[in-house]
Design a protein around this motif. Structure first.
Motif, short mmCIF file in Angstrom:
data_model
loop_
_atom_site.label_atom_id
_atom_site.label_comp_id
_atom_site.label_asym_id
_atom_site.label_seq_id
_atom_site.Cartn_x
_atom_site.Cartn_y
_atom_site.Cartn_z
N ALA A 29 0.84 -1.21 0.00
CA ALA A 29 0.00 0.00 0.00
C ALA A 29 0.87 1.25 0.00
O ALA A 29 0.59 2.22 -0.72
N LEU A 30 1.93 1.25 0.81
CA LEU A 30 2.83 2.41 0.83
C LEU A 30 3.54 2.60 -0.51
O LEU A 30 3.72 3.73 -0.96
N ALA A 31 3.91 1.52 -1.14
CA ALA A 31 4.56 1.63 -2.45
C ALA A 31 3.61 2.21 -3.48
O ALA A 31 4.01 3.03 -4.31
N VAL A 32 2.35 1.80 -3.42
CA VAL A 32 1.36 2.36 -4.36
C VAL A 32 1.15 3.84 -4.09
O VAL A 32 1.08 4.65 -5.02
N LEU A 33 1.05 4.23 -2.81
CA LEU A 33 0.87 5.64 -2.48
C LEU A 33 2.07 6.49 -2.90
O LEU A 33 1.90 7.58 -3.45
N PHE A 34 3.28 6.00 -2.65
CA PHE A 34 4.47 6.75 -3.06
C PHE A 34 4.56 6.86 -4.58
O PHE A 34 4.94 7.90 -5.11
N ALA A 35 4.20 5.81 -5.28
CA ALA A 35 4.23 5.86 -6.74
C ALA A 35 3.19 6.85 -7.27
O ALA A 35 3.46 7.60 -8.21
N ALA A 36 2.03 6.87 -6.66
CA ALA A 36 1.00 7.82 -7.08
C ALA A 36 1.42 9.25 -6.76
O ALA A 36 1.16 10.17 -7.55
N TRP A 37 2.08 9.45 -5.63
CA TRP A 37 2.53 10.78 -5.26
C TRP A 37 3.62 11.29 -6.22
O TRP A 37 3.64 12.45 -6.59
N ARG A 38 4.52 10.40 -6.63
CA ARG A 38 5.57 10.78 -7.58
C ARG A 38 5.01 11.09 -8.96
O ARG A 38 5.58 11.89 -9.69
N GLN A 39 3.92 10.42 -9.33
CA GLN A 39 3.37 10.59 -10.67
C GLN A 39 2.45 11.80 -10.79
O GLN A 39 2.06 12.16 -11.88
N ARG A 40 2.11 12.42 -9.67
CA ARG A 40 1.20 13.56 -9.77
C ARG A 40 1.89 14.68 -10.52
O ARG A 40 3.09 14.88 -10.42
N LYS A 41 1.11 15.40 -11.26
CA LYS A 41 1.67 16.46 -12.09
C LYS A 41 1.43 17.81 -11.42
O LYS A 41 0.38 18.06 -10.86
#
Length: 78
Positions: A29-41
């Motif tokens: 879950a943390l990996a998904v959240l960090f990946a989503a946070w990095r991908q935000r524009k």
């Protein structure tokens, strides 16, 4: 590299289940959240720019905010 790739398509639910089994639910879950946070524009907002800069980059300028042009010595013609 082509030989290393899988030719069989694995459903997303199965892939997520494998990740949860291997790393645990919290790490996944943390990996998904960090990946989503990095991908935000970051959105480019032009509201803070001066009318001159808006005009320079080709965006519409409100005529109400535009200052009257200054008189320059180069404008005087003989």
């Amino acid at each position: 590299m082509h030989k290393d790739q899988s030719l069989v398509e694995v459903p997303l639910n199965d892939r997520i289940h494998e990740l949860v089994e291997r790393f645990g639910p919290w790490r996944t879950a943390l990996a998904v959240l960090f990946a989503a946070w990095r991908q935000r524009k970051i959105r480019n907002v032009a509201s803070g720019l001066s009318p001159r800069m808006l005009e320079d980059i080709g965006l519409p300028v409100d005529e109400v905010q535009r200052l009257p042009p200054r008189m320059s010595l180069w404008d005087i013609r003989l």
